[in-house]
Structure formats: C-alpha cells, structure tokens
Write a protein that holds these residues in place. Structure first.
Motif, PDB file in Angstrom:
ATOM      1  N   ASP A  17      33.569 -48.082  68.821  1.00 41.95           N
ATOM      2  CA  ASP A  17      32.631 -49.179  68.565  1.00 41.95           C
ATOM      3  C   ASP A  17      33.190 -50.235  67.616  1.00 41.95           C
ATOM      4  O   ASP A  17      32.485 -51.181  67.252  1.00 41.95           O
ATOM      5  CB  ASP A  17      31.315 -48.627  68.005  1.00 41.95           C
ATOM      6  CG  ASP A  17      30.515 -47.865  69.062  1.00 41.95           C
ATOM      7  OD1 ASP A  17      30.671 -48.182  70.253  1.00 41.95           O
ATOM      8  OD2 ASP A  17      29.760 -46.946  68.692  1.00 41.95           O
ATOM      9  N   VAL A  58      35.186 -41.430  68.834  1.00 41.65           N
ATOM     10  CA  VAL A  58      33.789 -41.838  68.650  1.00 41.65           C
ATOM     11  C   VAL A  58      33.691 -42.914  67.565  1.00 41.65           C
ATOM     12  O   VAL A  58      32.967 -43.908  67.705  1.00 41.65           O
ATOM     13  CB  VAL A  58      32.911 -40.621  68.288  1.00 41.65           C
ATOM     14  CG1 VAL A  58      31.537 -41.079  67.808  1.00 41.65           C
ATOM     15  CG2 VAL A  58      32.761 -39.706  69.491  1.00 41.65           C
ATOM     16  N   LYS A  59      34.432 -42.721  66.486  1.00 47.56           N
ATOM     17  CA  LYS A  59      34.415 -43.673  65.388  1.00 47.56           C
ATOM     18  C   LYS A  59      35.022 -45.017  65.799  1.00 47.56           C
ATOM     19  O   LYS A  59      34.472 -46.085  65.508  1.00 47.56           O
ATOM     20  CB  LYS A  59      35.183 -43.097  64.201  1.00 47.56           C
ATOM     21  CG  LYS A  59      35.334 -44.073  63.036  1.00 47.56           C
ATOM     22  CD  LYS A  59      36.201 -43.465  61.935  1.00 47.56           C
ATOM     23  CE  LYS A  59      36.446 -44.477  60.826  1.00 47.56           C
ATOM     24  NZ  LYS A  59      37.332 -43.909  59.762  1.00 47.56           N
ATOM     25  N   ASN A  60      36.166 -44.953  66.462  1.00 45.44           N
ATOM     26  CA  ASN A  60      36.905 -46.182  66.771  1.00 45.44           C
ATOM     27  C   ASN A  60      36.384 -46.949  67.982  1.00 45.44           C
ATOM     28  O   ASN A  60      36.642 -48.145  68.124  1.00 45.44           O
ATOM     29  CB  ASN A  60      38.385 -45.856  66.997  1.00 45.44           C
ATOM     30  CG  ASN A  60      39.065 -45.357  65.736  1.00 45.44           C
ATOM     31  OD1 ASN A  60      38.646 -45.696  64.622  1.00 45.44           O
ATOM     32  ND2 ASN A  60      40.102 -44.554  65.900  1.00 45.44           N
ATOM     33  N   ASP A  72      27.629 -41.415  74.971  1.00 39.77           N
ATOM     34  CA  ASP A  72      28.880 -41.226  74.236  1.00 39.77           C
ATOM     35  C   ASP A  72      30.055 -41.102  75.196  1.00 39.77           C
ATOM     36  O   ASP A  72      31.135 -41.647  74.922  1.00 39.77           O
ATOM     37  CB  ASP A  72      28.794 -39.991  73.342  1.00 39.77           C
ATOM     38  CG  ASP A  72      27.890 -40.210  72.140  1.00 39.77           C
ATOM     39  OD1 ASP A  72      28.033 -41.266  71.487  1.00 39.77           O
ATOM     40  OD2 ASP A  72      27.036 -39.361  71.868  1.00 39.77           O
ATOM     41  N   GLN A 117      36.082 -36.939  67.186  1.00 33.74           N
ATOM     42  CA  GLN A 117      35.462 -37.749  66.145  1.00 33.74           C
ATOM     43  C   GLN A 117      36.201 -39.069  65.947  1.00 33.74           C
ATOM     44  O   GLN A 117      35.589 -40.103  65.655  1.00 33.74           O
ATOM     45  CB  GLN A 117      35.422 -36.965  64.829  1.00 33.74           C
ATOM     46  CG  GLN A 117      34.461 -35.786  64.849  1.00 33.74           C
ATOM     47  CD  GLN A 117      34.532 -34.957  63.577  1.00 33.74           C
ATOM     48  OE1 GLN A 117      35.606 -34.606  63.107  1.00 33.74           O
ATOM     49  NE2 GLN A 117      33.372 -34.644  63.014  1.00 33.74           N
ATOM     50  N   LYS A 118      37.498 -39.022  66.139  1.00 33.84           N
ATOM     51  CA  LYS A 118      38.310 -40.236  65.986  1.00 33.84           C
ATOM     52  C   LYS A 118      37.944 -41.286  67.027  1.00 33.84           C
ATOM     53  O   LYS A 118      37.737 -42.461  66.696  1.00 33.84           O
ATOM     54  CB  LYS A 118      39.798 -39.873  66.103  1.00 33.84           C
ATOM     55  CG  LYS A 118      40.745 -41.039  65.863  1.00 33.84           C
ATOM     56  CD  LYS A 118      42.192 -40.549  65.923  1.00 33.84           C
ATOM     57  CE  LYS A 118      43.168 -41.682  65.669  1.00 33.84           C
ATOM     58  NZ  LYS A 118      44.577 -41.206  65.737  1.00 33.84           N
TER      59      LYS A 118
END
Length: 463
Positions: free
Chosen positions: A416, A412-414, A267, A409-410
C-alpha cells in the motif's frame, strides 16, 4: 774617595774587588730578575699562544666538521638526486617496455580478432548460402498435417504478428507413444521446438500423480528449446539452441496503474484448481498448485494475521463440495468455483498481492497477468518457472514456512506504499507480445532459417 777604597794599595785593590764583585752580584741579580720576568712573560705568552692556538684549533675543528658535514650532505643530496634520476630513467624504460609489450599484444589481439572476424564472415557467408539453398526448397504454405497435430495436447502453434500460422510446432509436454510417432514422422517437414509450459518439462515430473520418463529424453530431442531453467547449460547439450522464454511471457491483459486512493478489497488472491475437490484437493492439480502448503499458510494468514483473500477454483462445479480450509479462515476467505479469465482478473485487481506457492509450475501465466494489473507477487522461490519475474519492484520471495510470515508481513506492509512496487511498469518493459514476439522472431531467424521459411513481412512470432 781614597778612604773609601783604603789607605794602602792592597786595601784599595781588595776594596775595589769587593765593589766590583758587589756590582757584578747586583748586575747578576738584576739580570736574573729580568730573565725570570722574561721567562715568566714567555711562559704566559706561550700559555696565551697555546690557548689561542687551542681555541683556533677547536674552532678550526668545528669549522672542518661543518665543512665535512656540508660536503657529506651535498654528496648525499647529489646521490639521492642521482638515485631519483636513475629510478626515473628505470621507470621510463619499464614504462616503454610495457607500452611496447602492450602494443605487441594489442597488435596480436587485433590480428586474432581480424582472423576471427574473417572466419566469422566466411562462416556467415557459408551459412547464408546454406540458408539460401534451404529457403529455395522451403515454402510458407502451412504443412497439411499442422492442424491435425494441434489436436494432440503436447503440440502448440506459432503465429506471425498478423495471426498467420507458420511451420513451427512447439512441444510443451511429455508425448505419448502415438504422439512421439507423429513427431518422428514430421520432424523433418516442419520445425519442432521444445517449450517449458507443463510441470518441470523438459525435466521429469516429480508429481506423484504424473507419469515418468528418462531425464535425458527431451533435453536433446529438439534443435531448440524455449526454457525456464536457471542454468540451461547443465541440462541441454551444445547442439540445442536455447532462449529463456515461457508461455507466460506473452498475452498480457490490459491494465492500468493502481490508484492508491482506492483501498483494495482483499489482501490476496490464489489461483487453485477444482479438479481434485471431490478428494478434498488431493491429486495431480492440487500437487501442482501446492495446496498442502496453502493450508499451512492459511493458518498464519487467517489465524495469526486476520487476513482476507480469495481462493479461486476451490469449490466443485456442482457447487456442493469445497476444499477444506482452517476454521480461523471462516468468514475471511472467499472460495469460488472454476471461473472465467475475466472474473479471475477482477479478483486480482481487488487484491493487494497474488499468492503463488507452487513449485512445479514451468509457466505460471497468472504471474504476469497479475503484474500487468499492477498487483505484486508473493512467490515460492523454488518455483520452476516464473522466478525470472520477481525482483524488488514486482514482489517478494519466500523459501518455506521458516520465513513465510516475515515475507508475508513485508509485502502486506509495502503493497500500500505508493510505487514501492511497480509491477505493471516492469512487466510491460520486459514481457508481452511485442517484446517477447520480437525475441522469438530473432531466435528463429538467427538459428533456424535453414529449417523454416517465414511469410514475407514477418517481424514478430507469437505463441
């Protein structure tokens, strides 16, 4: 007949008189009846005439009112037309006045610009003369003490695009008494420029393990400064020429765009320091890397979100002691010893983002290195230097623990989502040796040719 009127003359006179009287009475009655009829007819005629006259008068009044209204309307229309004409004439006059005023102002401004251009041209001519005179006394031969100065930590070299050293010496950190004496001795024989590269330099350090110096000791010491400040005019005096530039603007590693069909292994990655491992990562280097914040952040990253990562240089060189991390991170974090550049970049290429929690770091070179490898950044918004690399295409900022989880979280989401971030594209368009080297060359040429002579053919300067 005689009998009718009487037998005697008297009778006949009387009877005649009566007849005449009767005739007269009858005639009078007829007359008065005719007169009465005439009078009645006159009255009726007069009434009809009066009625007709009244009708004619009402119709005339209405006609008169209509004519009056028409005239009034015509007068009103004519007044409005005249008013419009007057307004149009006034507007045209005002427009003409404004145009004449603007023309005068434009002429005055043009005259000012012309005078300013003349003054600038004259100043440029004088400057060129001064530069020419100074250049005639300068040499491209390297100062004999240049290499000796480089043995002292604060001093840093400058080279041309061909690798040739020039008589420009950068000062990147607080100088000791001995180093300051060297600077004072040679400051008129080579060009010394400040550069933000160490802690908050040129501002005093807040690191409790660092030395202290006055806030104004370095901001006005050099004729020019390569800085990382948001608002340099608040700190540098007017005589100091400045440019927003850092060590991290140069020397980007080779990389390529991310292949989104291949998942990244970790990550995140974090670049620490093994200098303080024996004290459980409490000391100068760990403060600079904001390790105390990292430990708080790991509680969320591992404990709440189950993330994986690489904590570089958190094991001592003997591979015996390591910086403690939350128990929730066991089996999820890879801790390494101090590793070489290529190994570090290898981990970065396998990570979805690079974690930069530090604040007092003037030139985080790992930031642009990660961007060049198409890895976005999660960066502390309070960082001294490196903030200029962050935008919607290169990563996310966080302020503190209050918004850390949200921003984590933002990203991590974006991370990929193909091309949501385009870090490599952005950094290669704004930094690197070619772009930054040309900017540094222009900065020196524009401001310091009276102080240094560059080798013929120089187009870029590298640090």
């Amino acid at each position: 007949m005689i009998r009718l009127f009487g037998n005697t003359r008297t009778q006949r006179r009387r009877n005649m008189t009566l007849v005449l009287l009767a005739v007269m009475i009858m005639g009078g009655l007829v007359y008065f009846r005719q007169k009465e009829n005439e009078d009645l007819s006159g009255v009726l005629n007069r009434q009809r005439l009066a009625a007709n006259q009244a009708g004619d008068s009402k119709e005339g009044a209405e006609q008169h009112q209509a004519i009056y209204a028409a005239k009034k309307k015509a007068a009103s229309v004519d007044f409005h037309e005249q008013e419009k004409v007057a307004e149009a004439e006034a507007a045209a006059a005002e427009k003409k006045r404004i145009a004449e005023l603007e023309q005068k102002q434009a002429a005055a401004e043009a005259e000012k610009r012309l005078e300013a251009a003349k003054a600038k041209a004259l100043e440029a001519q004088k400057k060129a003369q001064r530069v020419a005179e100074a250049q005639s006394k300068l040499t491209t031969d390297l100062h004999p003490k240049y290499h000796d100065l480089l043995r002292e930590y604060p001093f840093q070299a400058v080279r041309t695009q061909n690798g040739q050293l020039v008589n420009i010496m950068l000062v990147r950190a607080h100088m000791s008494r001995h180093q300051r004496q060297l600077y004072e001795k040679y400051k008129d024989e080579m060009l010394f420029l400040g550069i933000s590269s160490f802690e908050d330099f040129p501002l005093p350090s807040v690191n409790p393990f660092s030395g202290r110096y006055p806030a104004d000791e370095y901001v006005g010491l050099f004729p020019g400064f390569l800085h990382m400040l948001h608002d340099p005019e608040k700190y540098f005096p007017p005589h100091v020429k400045t440019i927003l530039m850092s060590q991290s603007d140069f020397s980007l590693p080779n990389g390529k765009e991310r292949d989104y069909s291949i998942p990244r292994k970790y990550d995140f990655s974090y670049s620490g320091s093994d200098q303080d491992v024996h004290r459980d990562c409490v000391g100068w280097a760990s403060f600079a890397k904001n390790w105390s914040f990292v430990k708080e952040a790991l509680e969320i990253m591992c404990g709440e979100l189950g993330m994986t990562g690489v904590l570089v240089a958190t094991i001592d060189k003997a591979n015996k002691k390591r910086c403690t991390i939350p128990k929730s991170c066991e089996g999820k974090m890879v801790q390494t010893q101090y590793i070489d550049q290529n190994q570090f970049l290898g981990y970065v290429k396998q990570s979805r983002f690079l974690f930069l929690p530090q604040i007092h770091d003037a030139s985080p070179r790992v930031s642009t290195q990660a961007l060049a490898l198409d890895t976005p950044l999660l960066m502390n918004i309070h960082i001294s230097g490196g903030w200029k690399y962050l935008n919607e295409k290169t990563g996310e900022f966080f302020h503190d623990m209050t918004d850390f989880k949200e921003q984590l979280q933002k990203i991590v989401k974006n991370a990929d989502i193909p091309r949501h971030y385009e870090p490599r594209k952005w950094v290669t368009e704004h930094a690197g040796d070619y772009i930054s080297g040309k900017r540094l060359y222009d900065f020196v040429v524009d401001n310091f040719l009276h102080r240094v002579k560059l080798p013929e053919g120089t187009t870029h300067l590298f640090i």
